[in-house]
Design an enzyme around this catalytic site. Structure first.
Site, PDB file in Angstrom:
ATOM      1  N   GLY A  98       0.872  -1.178   0.000  1.00 28.17           N
ATOM      2  CA  GLY A  98       0.000   0.000   0.000  1.00 28.17           C
ATOM      3  C   GLY A  98       0.901   1.217   0.000  1.00 28.17           C
ATOM      4  N   SER A 105       5.850  -5.481  -1.139  1.00 30.32           N
ATOM      5  CA  SER A 105       5.823  -4.089  -1.596  1.00 30.32           C
ATOM      6  C   SER A 105       6.176  -3.138  -0.427  1.00 30.32           C
ATOM      7  CB  SER A 105       4.464  -3.794  -2.225  1.00 30.32           C
ATOM      8  OG  SER A 105       4.479  -2.555  -2.881  1.00 30.32           O
ATOM      9  N   ALA A 106       5.229  -2.356   0.097  1.00 32.76           N
ATOM     10  CA  ALA A 106       5.540  -1.483   1.233  1.00 32.76           C
ATOM     11  C   ALA A 106       6.101  -2.287   2.404  1.00 32.76           C
ATOM     12  CB  ALA A 106       4.289  -0.718   1.673  1.00 32.76           C
ATOM     13  N   HIS A 134       8.555  -3.251  -7.290  1.00 34.69           N
ATOM     14  CA  HIS A 134       7.885  -2.863  -8.551  1.00 34.69           C
ATOM     15  C   HIS A 134       8.883  -2.273  -9.538  1.00 34.69           C
ATOM     16  CE1 HIS A 134       3.825  -3.306  -6.727  1.00 34.69           C
ATOM     17  NE2 HIS A 134       4.358  -2.764  -5.656  1.00 34.69           N
ATOM     18  N   GLU A 154       8.336  -6.843 -10.488  1.00 36.93           N
ATOM     19  CA  GLU A 154       7.075  -7.327  -9.924  1.00 36.93           C
ATOM     20  C   GLU A 154       7.036  -8.847  -9.953  1.00 36.93           C
ATOM     21  OE1 GLU A 154       3.760  -5.295 -11.797  1.00 36.93           O
ATOM     22  OE2 GLU A 154       3.876  -3.724 -10.276  1.00 36.93           O
TER      23      GLU A 154
END
Lengths: 238, 238
Positions: free
Chosen positions: B85, B117-118, B154, B196
Site C-alpha cells: 500500500g 511491496s511497502a 515494482h 514485480e
C-alpha cells in the site's frame, strides 16, 4: 501574485515552442531569470541543459548556485525559475538555505515565479503530492505555499505500461488516481492533476489552465476534468 | 533471521500460485499469520482482499488492527506478514505504535517475516527507495533495517508508457534507473531493483533471488543484473 506553474515533460519541439511562448507572454520584457537548479545534483550541467533545450525562453539565465548569497540573489531578482528534478532534494535545499521565506516574500511583493515539475511541487502548501523518491528527508513537508492547493505534476490516467522489446506490459503499482485518493484519505487540500506540458497561470486572484487538460481531485468527491483554457480561479479561494 | 521479501504485483493467477508455493515453502507448518494492514486505510477490507486473492497461502490470517495490543500481538506471533500500500503511512503507523523495535526483536529471535511491496520497503534500513507518495510524513525515514541494503519494489526498466485509447505514449518523468541514480547521489547503500512478482528469501547469512530477475544498483558502479535463483548472500555482508 504572479505564478506560472508547469507540469514538466517539455521534451518535444512542439512542447518546447509552446513553453517558450507561454513563458515570454508571462514574463514580458525582463532581462534575467534567476534559475534555481537545486532539484538536480549537478547545477552547472542543469543550467547548460536549460540553455541547450531552449527552456531559457530567450532570457539571460543566472544560476543561483553561482551567487555568493542566494537569499540576496532572490531579493534582487527580476523573476525566479525553479527547475525540476527531485522534489525532496529541492525542498531540503530551499529550507537549509533560508530560501522559503525569501521567495515567499518576493512573490507576495509581485516578483514572477516560474516553476516546472519539482519547482511546481514546492509552490504548493506541501510536497506531499510529488511523484519523486525520498532520496533526502527534509525536516518538514511544508513548502512555499504560494497557492492554497496541491498540483500533481506529470499526471496521467490509468495503469503504467512497461515496454519490453516491442510489446507493452501492464505494471501493477498504484495508478496516479489511486495515489491521490490515498492522499485524500489523510489530507483535505484539493489536488490538480496536471498532464505533462500543461501549465497553470496565476495573476492575483485569477488562475487559468494552459496547454493541456487537468483533473481535479477533492476529498470525498468525484474527480472533475478541466479543458485547456479553463478558469481555475476558484482554487485560489480555499 | 528468516525473511521473505516480495516486490508486489501478485495479481495474475500464475503469479498468485507461485506466491502461495514460495510462501508455504518458507513458512512451513505454522497455523496463523499476523497480518499488518497499516499501509492501506481500510484494514478490514485489506484482510478481506488478501483472502479473496488467495494471498493468505492457506494460513489463518489474524489482523493486527483487531488485537487490543499490537506490540503484544507481535510478541506472540508465529510469523508476521506486512502487506503493501502506501509505505509512508505504513512506516508512520509502525513508528507510532512502537512496532519497529517489537518486530526487530522478534525477527532477530527467529520469527519469520513476510513482506510485500511497502512491507518490503520497511524491512530495509530506510524507506528512501519507495515509489510511493508521501501522503503522511513519518518523523524519520528509518525503518526496520532487517537487511543492510535497500530494495526497490515494482522495479522496471525504461520509460513509463501511458495508454490513451489503444495507443501507448511515452511519459517523460524520471525512469526508475534515473531515480535510483539520484538516490546514490546522496546515499551509499546498495539498492536491489526487484521486478514485480519477484522475491528475496533470506535465511541467516544466505539470501536468494526467486521468481524474477533483479538489477543491483551501487553508488558509482554500473548496474548489475541477476537471474532468478541467484545467490545474493553477499548483500547481507555490508
Amino acid at each position: 501574485m504572479r505564478l506560472l506553474l508547469g507540469s514538466g515533460g517539455y521534451r518535444t519541439p512542439e512542447r518546447i515552442a509552446n513553453f517558450r511562448t507561454i513563458v515570454r507572454d508571462f514574463l514580458g520584457s525582463i532581462a534575467t531569470l534567476l534559475f534555481v537548479p537545486y532539484a538536480l545534483e549537478d547545477h552547472d550541467a542543469y543550467v547548460a541543459k536549460i540553455l541547450e533545450r531552449g527552456l531559457d525562453a530567450g532570457y539571460a539565465i543566472e544560476g543561483i548556485h553561482r551567487t555568493p548569497d542566494p537569499v540576496a540573489a532572490v531579493q534582487r531578482a527580476e523573476a525566479v525559475f525553479v527547475g525540476g528534478g527531485n522534489t525532496f532534494r529541492l525542498l531540503d535545499t530551499l529550507q537549509r538555505l533560508g530560501l522559503i521565506e525569501a521567495i515567499r516574500a518576493r512573490v507576495a511583493a509581485g516578483m514572477p515565479y516560474l516553476g516546472v515539475s519539482a519547482g511546481t511541487n514546492v509552490a504548493c502548501p506541501t510536497i506531499m503530492t510529488t511523484n519523486d523518491m525520498p532520496i533526502v528527508w527534509p525536516t518538514s513537508p511544508r513548502a512555499l505555499h504560494l497557492v492554497p492547493f496541491q498540483i500533481n505534476p506529470h499526471y496521467f490516467e490509468g495503469q503504467t505500461h512497461v515496454k519490453v522489446g516491442e510489446t507493452f506490459h501492464e505494471h501493477f503499482g498504484e495508478t496516479r488516481d489511486e495515489r491521490l485518493k490515498e492522499f485524500h484519505e489523510r489530507n483535505d487540500v484539493p489536488v490538480l492533476g496536471l498532464w505533462e506540458a500543461g501549465m497553470v497561470r496565476v495573476e492575483g486572484a485569477m488562475a487559468r489552465l494552459l496547454g493541456t487538460p487537468a483533473r481535479l481531485f477533492r476529498r470525498g468527491q468525484p474527480a472533475e476534468d478541466f479543458e485547456p483554457g479553463s478558469d481555475l480561479s476558484f482554487l485560489l479561494d480555499q
